[in-house]
Motif scaffolding. Structure first.
Motif, mmCIF file in Angstrom:
data_model
loop_
_atom_site.group_PDB
_atom_site.id
_atom_site.type_symbol
_atom_site.label_atom_id
_atom_site.label_comp_id
_atom_site.label_asym_id
_atom_site.label_seq_id
_atom_site.Cartn_x
_atom_site.Cartn_y
_atom_site.Cartn_z
ATOM 1 N N ILE A 126 0.838 -1.209 0.000
ATOM 2 C CA ILE A 126 0.000 0.000 0.000
ATOM 3 C C ILE A 126 0.866 1.250 0.000
ATOM 4 N N GLU A 127 1.857 1.286 0.874
ATOM 5 C CA GLU A 127 2.740 2.450 0.938
ATOM 6 C C GLU A 127 3.478 2.639 -0.388
ATOM 7 N N GLY A 128 3.948 1.535 -0.962
ATOM 8 C CA GLY A 128 4.660 1.619 -2.238
ATOM 9 C C GLY A 128 3.780 2.104 -3.363
ATOM 10 N N VAL A 129 2.560 1.589 -3.432
ATOM 11 C CA VAL A 129 1.627 2.037 -4.475
ATOM 12 C C VAL A 129 1.324 3.519 -4.296
ATOM 13 N N MET A 130 1.079 3.943 -3.059
ATOM 14 C CA MET A 130 0.774 5.357 -2.823
ATOM 15 C C MET A 130 1.960 6.247 -3.192
ATOM 16 N N LYS A 131 3.153 5.801 -2.861
ATOM 17 C CA LYS A 131 4.356 6.583 -3.150
ATOM 18 C C LYS A 131 4.641 6.649 -4.655
ATOM 19 N N GLU A 132 4.389 5.547 -5.361
ATOM 20 C CA GLU A 132 4.742 5.437 -6.780
ATOM 21 C C GLU A 132 3.534 5.532 -7.715
ATOM 22 N N VAL A 133 2.381 5.959 -7.202
ATOM 23 C CA VAL A 133 1.149 5.921 -7.993
ATOM 24 C C VAL A 133 1.272 6.682 -9.315
ATOM 25 N N SER A 134 1.939 7.803 -9.315
ATOM 26 C CA SER A 134 2.080 8.568 -10.569
ATOM 27 C C SER A 134 2.887 7.786 -11.602
ATOM 28 N N ALA A 135 3.996 7.201 -11.180
ATOM 29 C CA ALA A 135 4.822 6.406 -12.101
ATOM 30 C C ALA A 135 4.077 5.157 -12.552
ATOM 31 N N ILE A 136 3.412 4.493 -11.626
ATOM 32 C CA ILE A 136 2.643 3.288 -11.959
ATOM 33 C C ILE A 136 1.555 3.622 -12.972
ATOM 34 N N ASP A 137 0.839 4.702 -12.738
ATOM 35 C CA ASP A 137 -0.232 5.095 -13.657
ATOM 36 C C ASP A 137 0.313 5.440 -15.040
ATOM 37 N N GLN A 138 1.525 5.980 -15.106
ATOM 38 C CA GLN A 138 2.115 6.267 -16.413
ATOM 39 C C GLN A 138 2.377 4.977 -17.186
ATOM 40 N N TYR A 139 2.783 3.936 -16.487
ATOM 41 C CA TYR A 139 2.951 2.626 -17.138
ATOM 42 C C TYR A 139 1.616 2.125 -17.677
ATOM 43 N N ILE A 140 0.569 2.304 -16.898
ATOM 44 C CA ILE A 140 -0.759 1.860 -17.341
ATOM 45 C C ILE A 140 -1.185 2.650 -18.570
ATOM 46 N N ILE A 141 -1.026 3.952 -18.522
ATOM 47 C CA ILE A 141 -1.423 4.820 -19.641
ATOM 48 C C ILE A 141 -0.642 4.449 -20.903
ATOM 49 N N LYS A 142 0.648 4.269 -20.756
ATOM 50 C CA LYS A 142 1.516 3.971 -21.901
ATOM 51 C C LYS A 142 1.176 2.622 -22.546
ATOM 52 N N ASN A 143 0.707 1.672 -21.747
ATOM 53 C CA ASN A 143 0.496 0.316 -22.244
ATOM 54 C C ASN A 143 -0.965 -0.068 -22.449
ATOM 55 N N SER A 144 -1.873 0.851 -22.266
ATOM 56 C CA SER A 144 -3.290 0.550 -22.484
ATOM 57 C C SER A 144 -3.739 1.221 -23.780
ATOM 58 N N LYS A 145 -3.820 0.425 -24.807
ATOM 59 C CA LYS A 145 -4.175 0.940 -26.123
ATOM 60 C C LYS A 145 -5.633 1.368 -26.157
ATOM 61 N N ASP A 146 -5.869 2.570 -26.617
ATOM 62 C CA ASP A 146 -7.219 3.112 -26.806
ATOM 63 C C ASP A 146 -8.036 3.207 -25.521
ATOM 64 N N TRP A 147 -7.386 3.218 -24.366
ATOM 65 C CA TRP A 147 -8.075 3.376 -23.096
ATOM 66 C C TRP A 147 -7.429 4.511 -22.320
ATOM 67 N N THR A 148 -8.233 5.375 -21.765
ATOM 68 C CA THR A 148 -7.713 6.366 -20.832
ATOM 69 C C THR A 148 -7.913 5.801 -19.433
ATOM 70 N N ILE A 149 -7.058 6.187 -18.546
ATOM 71 C CA ILE A 149 -7.087 5.620 -17.202
ATOM 72 C C ILE A 149 -8.385 5.957 -16.465
ATOM 73 N N ASP A 150 -8.970 7.101 -16.758
ATOM 74 C CA ASP A 150 -10.209 7.457 -16.064
ATOM 75 C C ASP A 150 -11.418 6.678 -16.573
ATOM 76 N N ARG A 151 -11.265 5.933 -17.680
ATOM 77 C CA ARG A 151 -12.338 5.072 -18.178
ATOM 78 C C ARG A 151 -12.276 3.665 -17.601
ATOM 79 N N SER A 199 7.300 -6.969 -20.366
ATOM 80 C CA SER A 199 8.187 -7.093 -21.521
ATOM 81 C C SER A 199 9.045 -5.848 -21.691
ATOM 82 N N ALA A 200 8.423 -4.679 -21.548
ATOM 83 C CA ALA A 200 9.155 -3.418 -21.718
ATOM 84 C C ALA A 200 10.194 -3.222 -20.609
ATOM 85 N N SER A 201 9.890 -3.680 -19.398
ATOM 86 C CA SER A 201 10.822 -3.476 -18.288
ATOM 87 C C SER A 201 12.002 -4.442 -18.341
ATOM 88 N N ASN A 202 11.930 -5.466 -19.178
ATOM 89 C CA ASN A 202 13.024 -6.431 -19.300
ATOM 90 C C ASN A 202 13.832 -6.280 -20.569
#
Length: 154
Positions: A69-94, A150-153
């Motif tokens: 929980i602490e890690g997710v809260m601390k890194e939420v912006s970076a984590i969300d950028q990974y989601i945004i970058k890798n989710s084709k045709d989806w915005t995170i708020d959807r 895949s991208a992180s490796n």
């Protein structure tokens, strides 16, 4: 409590707090500019969860859940950028909040927890999606997490 149960509890706690904690909101859901300032916030989230569910949780499990929980809260912006970058045709708020909570935990484990194999994090995320989300969520989450791994490796 198994690691699987502890992971599921972490997802549930993050999901619950996405409705009330500005640190876990996304664009369109409220202000996310505040980062965790007090580690006791996570401890309080965990205690509140276990009081409401009346489940048992050992100290080792609480440590793991707290770290996630602490890690997710601390890194939420970076984590969300990974989601945004890798989710084709989806915005995170959807995306559904439960899918987002599941992915945040899995991505945190993949990127920041060397003691957990990425394949385990991805598999557990898919299983949680099947349990708590819609029928296509497992495939959706598997695709995003697979791309991130895949991208992180490379």
């Amino acid at each position: 409590m198994s690691r699987r149960d502890a992971r599921e509890a972490a997802v549930k706690i993050i999901f619950q707090n996405m409705f009330t904690d500005s640190r876990l909101n996304v664009a369109g859901w409220g202000d996310r500019s505040v980062l965790p300032s007090d580690p006791s916030d996570c401890a309080q989230m965990i205690e509140t969860y276990y009081e409401s569910t009346q489940e048992e949780c050992g100290e080792q499990d609480k440590e793991y859940i707290h770290n996630i929980i602490e890690g997710v809260m601390k890194e939420v912006s970076a984590i969300d950028q990974y989601i945004i970058k890798n989710s084709k045709d989806w915005t995170i708020d959807r995306m559904s909040r439960i899918d987002l909570a599941i992915m945040r935990v899995a991505i945190f484990e993949i990127l920041y927890r060397e003691d957990i194999p990425a394949s385990v994090s991805i598999n557990e995320a898919v299983e949680l999606a099947k349990k708590y989300s819609h029928e296509d969520a497992g495939s959706f989450i598997n695709g995003i997490l697979g791309s991130i791994y895949s991208a992180s490796n490379t």
